[in-house]
Motif scaffolding. Structure first.
Motif, PDB file in Angstrom:
ATOM      1  N   UNK A 184       0.836  -1.205   0.000  1.00  0.00           N
ATOM      2  CA  UNK A 184       0.000   0.000   0.000  1.00  0.00           C
ATOM      3  C   UNK A 184       0.869   1.251   0.000  1.00  0.00           C
ATOM      4  N   UNK A 185       1.962   1.226   0.798  1.00  0.00           N
ATOM      5  CA  UNK A 185       2.842   2.394   0.839  1.00  0.00           C
ATOM      6  C   UNK A 185       3.503   2.632  -0.512  1.00  0.00           C
ATOM      7  N   UNK A 186       3.911   1.557  -1.207  1.00  0.00           N
ATOM      8  CA  UNK A 186       4.523   1.709  -2.527  1.00  0.00           C
ATOM      9  C   UNK A 186       3.527   2.247  -3.546  1.00  0.00           C
ATOM     10  N   UNK A 187       2.296   1.755  -3.495  1.00  0.00           N
ATOM     11  CA  UNK A 187       1.281   2.269  -4.408  1.00  0.00           C
ATOM     12  C   UNK A 187       1.040   3.751  -4.176  1.00  0.00           C
ATOM     13  N   UNK A 188       0.989   4.158  -2.925  1.00  0.00           N
ATOM     14  CA  UNK A 188       0.780   5.572  -2.625  1.00  0.00           C
ATOM     15  C   UNK A 188       1.961   6.410  -3.098  1.00  0.00           C
ATOM     16  N   UNK A 189       3.198   5.902  -2.877  1.00  0.00           N
ATOM     17  CA  UNK A 189       4.374   6.648  -3.312  1.00  0.00           C
ATOM     18  C   UNK A 189       4.431   6.763  -4.840  1.00  0.00           C
ATOM     19  N   UNK A 190       4.080   5.667  -5.552  1.00  0.00           N
ATOM     20  CA  UNK A 190       4.081   5.719  -7.026  1.00  0.00           C
ATOM     21  C   UNK A 190       3.023   6.688  -7.530  1.00  0.00           C
ATOM     22  N   UNK A 191       1.850   6.674  -6.889  1.00  0.00           N
ATOM     23  CA  UNK A 191       0.788   7.575  -7.303  1.00  0.00           C
ATOM     24  C   UNK A 191       1.200   9.035  -7.096  1.00  0.00           C
ATOM     25  N   UNK A 192       1.818   9.327  -5.955  1.00  0.00           N
ATOM     26  CA  UNK A 192       2.281  10.700  -5.718  1.00  0.00           C
ATOM     27  C   UNK A 192       3.351  11.097  -6.719  1.00  0.00           C
ATOM     28  N   UNK A 193       4.229  10.164  -7.076  1.00  0.00           N
ATOM     29  CA  UNK A 193       5.284  10.472  -8.055  1.00  0.00           C
ATOM     30  C   UNK A 193       4.686  10.754  -9.425  1.00  0.00           C
ATOM     31  N   UNK A 194       3.687   9.961  -9.804  1.00  0.00           N
ATOM     32  CA  UNK A 194       3.054  10.185 -11.102  1.00  0.00           C
ATOM     33  C   UNK A 194       2.352  11.539 -11.130  1.00  0.00           C
ATOM     34  N   UNK A 195       1.665  11.891 -10.059  1.00  0.00           N
ATOM     35  CA  UNK A 195       0.997  13.195 -10.026  1.00  0.00           C
ATOM     36  C   UNK A 195       1.994  14.337 -10.092  1.00  0.00           C
TER      37      UNK A 195
END
Length: 273
Positions: free
Chosen positions: A180-191
């Motif tokens: 979950x933490x990796x998904x959140x970090x990837x999503x923030x990076x994409x944004x």
């Protein structure tokens, strides 16, 4: 009425005592014990002081006398005790018995030894006066200390956390939270990349800097396969890559066995293999 009668009796008793001293019926006790050089008189004055102490100890048992009267009585008793000690020293100096050495301890009406602080003792109701009760309150005994053997009795591998991940519960929870933490970090990076106007190519893959071959390549492929099984979305990438073959436990045991054989062969034959 009773109080006035007690006062009158006290005045009468004092007047009679004064008359007895004036008439010579009762000999006045010297102020200093060292002034008396007759042993029988010293014994008589000591018994007289003891009777006075007994009377005042009986009076101080009454808690209704008031704080000031109780304190005065306690001071008078301690003064008489000091005077008795002087007479006992004089008696022993004149060749009489050593009362201080063999005499009994001072006890109160309940049979307990009279408590005191640096020679000053408290009797009867004086022990319950404000500020005095705290002097005799005993601190609770400290808890018994455990020995080193008792402390180490329940310490095992679980105490140091060596087997926390063997229950089959902790590792799946950690993997879930990490995913979950990796998904959140990837999503923030994409944004963030989208706000900066940069184009993200998902198919872009970095080339390997150090190409592997042989056993190291097989070990890396096995690690990737296990990671793909545990992480189908590719979020849990391996943190490091083994560039050299890692020996197993069996390889280590075989190497130790070969080394031991060589040492024994060299020891008994003198021939090095």
């Amino acid at each position: 009425m009773a109080r006035n009668a007690e006062k009158a009796m006290t005045t009468l008793a004092r007047w009679r005592a004064a008359k007895e001293v004036e008439s010579g019926e009762k000999e006045r006790r010297p102020y200093l014990a060292s002034e008396c050089h007759e042993l029988p008189k010293c014994e008589k004055f000591r018994l007289e002081i003891i009777r006075e102490i007994s009377k005042k100890v009986a009076q101080i048992q009454n808690a209704g006398l008031g704080e000031f009267r109780i304190r005065d009585l306690n001071d008078e008793i301690n003064k008489l005790l000091r005077e008795k000690r002087h007479w006992e020293n004089q008696i022993s100096a004149l060749g009489g018995p050593h009362y201080r050495r063999y005499g009994p301890k001072m006890f109160d009406a309940e049979g307990r030894e009279v408590p005191g602080n640096r020679g000053y003792k408290y009797f009867g109701a004086a022990k319950d006066l404000p500020g005095v009760r705290e002097l005799f309150e005993q601190d609770p005994p400290p808890p018994p200390r455990k020995t080193r053997a008792e402390l180490m009795k329940d310490i095992d591998a679980e105490y140091y956390g060596y087997r926390d991940d063997e229950d089959g519960v902790l590792i799946p929870l950690e993997e879930k939270i990490e995913r979950i933490a990796l998904q959140r970090a990837v999503q923030e990076w994409r944004e963030k990349m989208a706000r900066d106007g940069r184009i993200i190519d998902d198919e872009e893959d970095d080339d390997e800097i150090y190409p592997l071959s042989g056993p190291a390549r097989e070990a890396a492929e096995d690690a990737k396969a296990r990671a793909a099984e545990n992480d189908p979305h590719g979020l849990l990438a391996p943190r490091f890559t083994a560039h050299v073959p890692v020996p197993t436990q069996q390889d280590v045991q075989e190497a130790l066995l070969r080394k031991r054989k060589q040492e024994l062969l060299q020891k008994y034959t003198g021939v090095e293999n």
